[in-house]
Design an enzyme around this catalytic site. Structure first.
Site, PDB file in Angstrom:
ATOM      1  N   CYS A  32       0.320   3.696   2.797  1.00  0.00           N
ATOM      2  CA  CYS A  32       0.940   3.130   4.159  1.00  0.00           C
ATOM      3  C   CYS A  32       2.348   3.212   4.071  1.00  0.00           C
ATOM      4  O   CYS A  32       3.130   3.806   5.244  1.00  0.00           O
ATOM      5  CB  CYS A  32       0.558   1.499   4.168  1.00  0.00           C
ATOM      6  SG  CYS A  32      -1.020   1.222   4.352  1.00  0.00           S
TER       7      CYS A  32
ATOM      8  N   CYS B  85       0.900  -1.165  -0.105  1.00  0.00           N
ATOM      9  CA  CYS B  85      -0.081  -0.222   0.015  1.00  0.00           C
ATOM     10  C   CYS B  85       0.938   1.086  -0.016  1.00  0.00           C
ATOM     11  O   CYS B  85       1.681   1.533   1.053  1.00  0.00           O
ATOM     12  CB  CYS B  85      -0.893  -0.019   1.291  1.00  0.00           C
ATOM     13  SG  CYS B  85      -1.460   1.535   1.726  1.00  0.00           S
TER      14      CYS B  85
END
Length: 123
Positions: free
Chosen positions: A44, A41
């Site tokens: 993230c 991600c």
């Protein structure tokens, strides 16, 4: 001093919450790391160092849980347990939340140091 716990998966998250019951707890949910050690991600990957650098703002005796939600395929399944759990109801990763409270930061909000520190210090 705050306690920092790193877990992977829903069951490990629930265990960490149960073991620290009665304490102020925060959780960051991110995509789990792949073979290269980095989350799949991109948001993230951006948010993680911001949150890590703000951990010094955690309240004394609080607990911070960093939880990997699994691989991209698992996360994208709309019926996965992180999305359907009545207490979590995650819509996106990263999500930073104060457990048991409605306070949460999602996606790019997690990469803003002022918002992260406000969540950690808000009573």
């Amino acid at each position: 001093m705050s306690k920092i716990i790193n877990v992977q998966g829903y069951d490990a998250y629930k265990t960490a919450v149960k073991e620290n019951s009665g304490k102020t707890m925060f959780a960051l949910f991110t995509g789990s790391p792949g073979e290269d050690g980095k989350s799949w991600c991109p948001d993230c990957v951006t948010a993680d160092p911001v949150v890590q650098s703000s951990l010094s703002k955690l309240p004394a005796d609080s607990v911070y849980i960093h939880c990997g939600v699994g691989d991209r395929t698992f996360w994208k399944d709309q019926s996965n347990v992180f999305r359907t759990d009545k207490d979590l109801r995650l819509k996106s990763v990263p999500t930073l939340m104060k457990i048991g409270q409605p306070n949460r930061l999602e996606e790019e909000q997690c990469a803003k140091p002022d918002l992260v520190e406000m969540l950690f210090s808000d009573e």
